[in-house]
Design an enzyme around this catalytic site. Sequence first.
Site, mmCIF file in Angstrom:
data_model
loop_
_atom_site.group_PDB
_atom_site.id
_atom_site.type_symbol
_atom_site.label_atom_id
_atom_site.label_comp_id
_atom_site.label_asym_id
_atom_site.label_seq_id
_atom_site.Cartn_x
_atom_site.Cartn_y
_atom_site.Cartn_z
ATOM 1 C CG HIS A 118 -3.578 0.969 -7.450
ATOM 2 N ND1 HIS A 118 -3.971 1.711 -6.346
ATOM 3 C CD2 HIS A 118 -3.122 1.873 -8.354
ATOM 4 C CE1 HIS A 118 -3.771 2.996 -6.581
ATOM 5 N NE2 HIS A 118 -3.257 3.133 -7.790
ATOM 6 C CE LYS A 120 0.808 2.527 -5.972
ATOM 7 N NZ LYS A 120 -0.647 2.836 -6.018
ATOM 8 C CG ASP A 125 16.734 -10.298 4.308
ATOM 9 O OD1 ASP A 125 16.813 -10.886 3.213
ATOM 10 O OD2 ASP A 125 17.635 -9.563 4.759
ATOM 11 C CG HIS A 298 -0.435 9.655 -5.774
ATOM 12 N ND1 HIS A 298 0.209 8.485 -5.408
ATOM 13 C CD2 HIS A 298 -1.122 9.362 -6.893
ATOM 14 C CE1 HIS A 298 -0.081 7.542 -6.278
ATOM 15 N NE2 HIS A 298 -0.877 8.030 -7.187
ATOM 16 C CE LYS A 300 -2.811 6.119 -3.655
ATOM 17 N NZ LYS A 300 -3.420 7.190 -4.374
ATOM 18 C CG ASP A 305 -11.825 8.589 18.133
ATOM 19 O OD1 ASP A 305 -12.274 9.711 17.820
ATOM 20 O OD2 ASP A 305 -12.551 7.621 18.434
#
Length: 413
Positions: A118, A120, A125, A298, A300, A305
């Site tokens: 899952h 991404k 380089d 979608h 996450k 603080d």
Amino acid sequence: MSRHTERAHWQPGNDFTLLENGEAFFPAVFEAIAQATHEVILETFILFEDKVGLALHQVLVEAARRGLQVDLLVDGFGSPDLSERFIGELTAAGVRLRVFDPQKPLFGIRANVLRRMHRKIVVVDGELAFVGGINYSADHLLDFGPEAKQDYSVRVRGPVVADIHRFVRAAIKEPHGPRRWWFQRRPAPPRSAQPHAGTAHALFVTRDNHDHRDDIERLYRVAIRSAKKRVWIANAYFFPGYRLLRELRRAARRGVDVRLILQGTPDMPIVKFGAELLHDHLLRAGVKIYEYCQRPFHGKVALADDEWATVGSSNLDPLSLALNLEANVVIRDRAFNQQLAERLDKLVCESCREVAAEGDGKPTAWQVVRSFVVFHVLRRFPYWASWLPRHTPALVNAHGDEPAKPPQVHHGL
């Protein structure tokens, strides 16, 4: 001690740029790949053959034809419908395409729903990285319409990129054996250390089914437990376990501004149903819950603080916390924290509705029993499913020039 355990430590001197939605993310990634000189490694859960996938296809093919080493890892469940032409053009150019756990549908149903890759991530380089929750599909662009997703990623420079680079290179490690001469590419130079690029301290953290089963969740709990001022969590699929819920309730009760931004128009109805089972439990402790209603959420991301923040692929639900392969960056930087806070506050003010507690009395006995049963069924089903006989997820090469052969299995992905 695993190699990842050894390198999972805070790195000073990093620079982070928050990228909101495909409008910011895709041009940044495509430009970075177009300017690459040695190597591109890209991991994604979803790659669709739409205008975004075709644009990625083009820049990867062009990079490979320039002589770069280009590695692409996709998930077999999330990216099941890539055409032979799409794959063939990539591999003909020299792109090394691998598919995590490819399986043929059973009676038209994809059976490889659990233990998905899952993550991404992009590393260019060994100097520039992208980490977040945005897939390569047109539904991350506003012109997709009402179903366009709201999501986030970050562009990263600095010493933590070396940690990300080592991880992704290990994840796509080539099977032993010689390669055909027309697929030989200029190897990337070693990147053992990167110069300081900013002021942020950063930690690259992953979740797997071996040595790092709860690393991401544990860092969330530590941040919530330590918070003195605020904890804002914006997460698409919110159904965590007791320990994280307990820390949220405790933080709210000691006066911390605890906010949850969740889906109001979810892509799967069970997501909203599951989250709503927790509403009363959290609201009565003082947690504020907002539902993003403009379009599917979608993201996450989270902050605590004035310094701590995280962006990545991990939801706070049973799949991400117990089964999937995930990756987040955790950031300690006041400027980034403030930028993320401003974006989330804008969502709350312009696109969310606040959830109110239902009634002033105590829940009925039936509500208590129903919530208890459903909560445990939803929370524990991935663990129960893992007890069933199962195969080991495989990483399969998709090189069009090579004859068919058994899948190459890479443990510990």
